[in-house]
Design a protein around this motif. Sequence first.
Motif, short mmCIF file in Angstrom:
data_model
loop_
_atom_site.label_atom_id
_atom_site.label_comp_id
_atom_site.label_asym_id
_atom_site.label_seq_id
_atom_site.Cartn_x
_atom_site.Cartn_y
_atom_site.Cartn_z
N GLY A 312 0.82 -1.21 0.00
CA GLY A 312 0.00 0.00 0.00
C GLY A 312 0.85 1.26 0.00
N LEU A 313 1.96 1.24 0.76
CA LEU A 313 2.86 2.39 0.78
C LEU A 313 3.56 2.56 -0.57
N MET A 314 3.93 1.44 -1.21
CA MET A 314 4.54 1.54 -2.54
C MET A 314 3.58 2.21 -3.52
N ALA A 315 2.32 1.78 -3.50
CA ALA A 315 1.32 2.36 -4.41
C ALA A 315 1.12 3.84 -4.13
N ALA A 316 1.05 4.20 -2.85
CA ALA A 316 0.86 5.61 -2.49
C ALA A 316 2.04 6.45 -2.97
N GLY A 317 3.26 5.95 -2.80
CA GLY A 317 4.43 6.69 -3.26
C GLY A 317 4.44 6.88 -4.77
N MET A 318 4.07 5.82 -5.50
CA MET A 318 4.02 5.94 -6.96
C MET A 318 3.01 6.99 -7.40
N PHE A 319 1.82 6.96 -6.80
CA PHE A 319 0.76 7.86 -7.24
C PHE A 319 0.92 9.28 -6.68
N SER A 320 1.96 9.52 -5.90
CA SER A 320 2.28 10.90 -5.57
C SER A 320 2.83 11.63 -6.80
N GLY A 325 9.08 9.84 -4.86
CA GLY A 325 8.14 8.75 -4.62
C GLY A 325 8.35 7.59 -5.57
N LEU A 326 8.60 7.88 -6.85
CA LEU A 326 8.84 6.82 -7.82
C LEU A 326 10.16 6.09 -7.55
N GLN A 327 11.19 6.85 -7.20
CA GLN A 327 12.46 6.22 -6.84
C GLN A 327 12.31 5.38 -5.57
N GLY A 328 11.49 5.87 -4.65
CA GLY A 328 11.22 5.09 -3.44
C GLY A 328 10.53 3.78 -3.75
N ALA A 329 9.61 3.80 -4.73
CA ALA A 329 8.94 2.56 -5.12
C ALA A 329 9.92 1.57 -5.72
N VAL A 330 10.88 2.07 -6.50
CA VAL A 330 11.88 1.19 -7.11
C VAL A 330 12.74 0.52 -6.04
N ILE A 331 13.29 1.31 -5.13
CA ILE A 331 14.19 0.75 -4.12
C ILE A 331 13.41 -0.12 -3.14
N GLN A 332 12.14 0.22 -2.90
CA GLN A 332 11.33 -0.57 -1.98
C GLN A 332 10.93 -1.91 -2.59
N MET A 333 10.79 -1.95 -3.92
CA MET A 333 10.53 -3.25 -4.56
C MET A 333 11.69 -4.20 -4.30
N GLY A 394 13.70 2.85 1.29
CA GLY A 394 12.50 2.88 0.48
C GLY A 394 11.35 3.59 1.17
N GLU A 395 11.12 3.28 2.44
CA GLU A 395 9.99 3.88 3.15
C GLU A 395 10.19 5.38 3.34
N PHE A 396 11.42 5.80 3.59
CA PHE A 396 11.69 7.24 3.75
C PHE A 396 11.36 7.98 2.46
N LEU A 397 11.83 7.45 1.32
CA LEU A 397 11.56 8.10 0.04
C LEU A 397 10.07 8.08 -0.29
N LEU A 398 9.41 6.96 -0.04
CA LEU A 398 7.98 6.86 -0.32
C LEU A 398 7.17 7.83 0.53
N LEU A 399 7.47 7.90 1.82
CA LEU A 399 6.75 8.81 2.70
C LEU A 399 7.02 10.27 2.33
N VAL A 402 4.77 11.00 -0.67
CA VAL A 402 3.37 11.19 -0.27
C VAL A 402 3.20 12.51 0.47
N TYR A 403 4.15 12.83 1.34
CA TYR A 403 4.09 14.09 2.09
C TYR A 403 4.17 15.29 1.15
N GLU A 404 5.00 15.17 0.11
CA GLU A 404 5.11 16.25 -0.87
C GLU A 404 3.78 16.49 -1.58
N TYR A 405 3.03 15.41 -1.79
CA TYR A 405 1.71 15.54 -2.42
C TYR A 405 0.69 16.11 -1.45
N ASN A 406 0.66 15.55 -0.24
CA ASN A 406 -0.32 15.99 0.77
C ASN A 406 0.22 15.64 2.15
#
Length: 488
Positions: A312-320, A325-333, A394-399, A402-406
Amino acid sequence: MLTVFLLLWPVAAALLLHFFKGGAARVVALGAALVELAVAAFAAILSRGNVSGQFDVNYQWVASAGINFHVGMDGLSVLLVLLTAFLVPIIMLAAFRREYENPSTLYALVLFMQTGLVGVFVSLDAFLFYFFWEVALIPIYFIAGVWGGERRVQVTFKFFLYTIIGSLFMLAGFVYLYFQTGPAASGLAQHSSELSAFYNLNLSSSEQSWLFWLIFAAFAVKMPIFPFHTWQPDTYTESPTVATMLLSGIMLKMGVYGVMRWLLPVVPYGVSQWQPLVLILSIIGIVYGAIIAIRQHDIKRLIAYSSFSHVGLMAAGMFSLTQIGLQGAVIQMLAHGVNVVGLFFAADVIERRTGTRNIADLGGLTRRTPLLTVTFLVVLLGSAALPLTSGFVGEFLLLAGVYEYNAWMGAVAGLTVIFAAVYLLRMFQRVMLGPDSSFSATITDLTGAELAVMVPLVVLVFWIGLFPNTFLHISEPAVMQLLNIVKR
């Protein structure tokens, strides 16, 4: 031709396994998987600094229809091919300690699935992508359905039904896009299913709106995100460990990759329209999955819900739709693949030695298992995003994305760090520490073969955590190119 070799080598090895039985089949399969790993690592080294077109192979497949056998790797593809090639021999080694009927068939199916997975990550033609998407499903269906637990038939059928329906929606979307290409739309001489042709389409916002859900359906089920997840816990729990590792460690990455490669750049207006809803669903999945994980008594089921929450966090980061966020999704995968395979293997070791996965029946196992305790704890802390481990980066980049978006969404998504610490550390305390159980005095530590599974995973947990730029520099050009297409 490296790409073609990575596709065909596992198939050739799988066919060769027909002539081997028992232990010989396992050794041949492992040897073939290690060759694949060596070639994938070589490709990753060559791909550093390249944006796209790396290792392209393009042959006419159905010439009259404009459908090509077009494969290639950029930085994003090569990292996922490398993850697949790294985890498959690890998963095979993990299966060595189990006695399976017809092992040559089992390992052949794993190799066939590897071809499907690699094919998904390297396909640059829509119908070729769909072909490999389905190829990857068939072997895992038989692995889970034949070697799974007591409820394997109904659980596997539910999984198959979910994924095949989602895939058919995606195919319908691809067919529509295919017929939008051609002289009138894109200046091509004929219709084309090339990814580049889809990127260059001029679709109206209303077209993109409903196309978004057709294509996203397949990816949402495969990851999965809330509320498309109901197949996942039962499938992960009832499947044999080798299937659970393949599903969680690699197969769910097909959905994440599909969003990045085939959804965001193809229907950017549809993405922007539905972006808030998908973010809300993803964040619901983060919190819901974590809360359900806290209430679990079965180790394997707890890890399954943990995986759902992290996806769920990966998806949220991507859709930011942010670079971070996209780089966070890559490293988190990469991190999630390593961590979840390690967690499921540790659960399998405990079950084989004690005959149970019930947390309440366990305790005090660390007294005689220092090697299991240390390696289990490392991958667990990686999954809990401890700083300097794989999950933290990964989680730091993803969060941050998401934070940058909202900011409010970022704050709620950040609860994943707290919840993960609760359910993972509490599970570890009860199973490995805690009061002594009836198994405390009899359980044995990891063997050499089991260490051969856990040690590479532990190394990767620290490598990704300490040197993330090793991987981020490979994916960055490809991620920037995708982001530019989305925001043009």
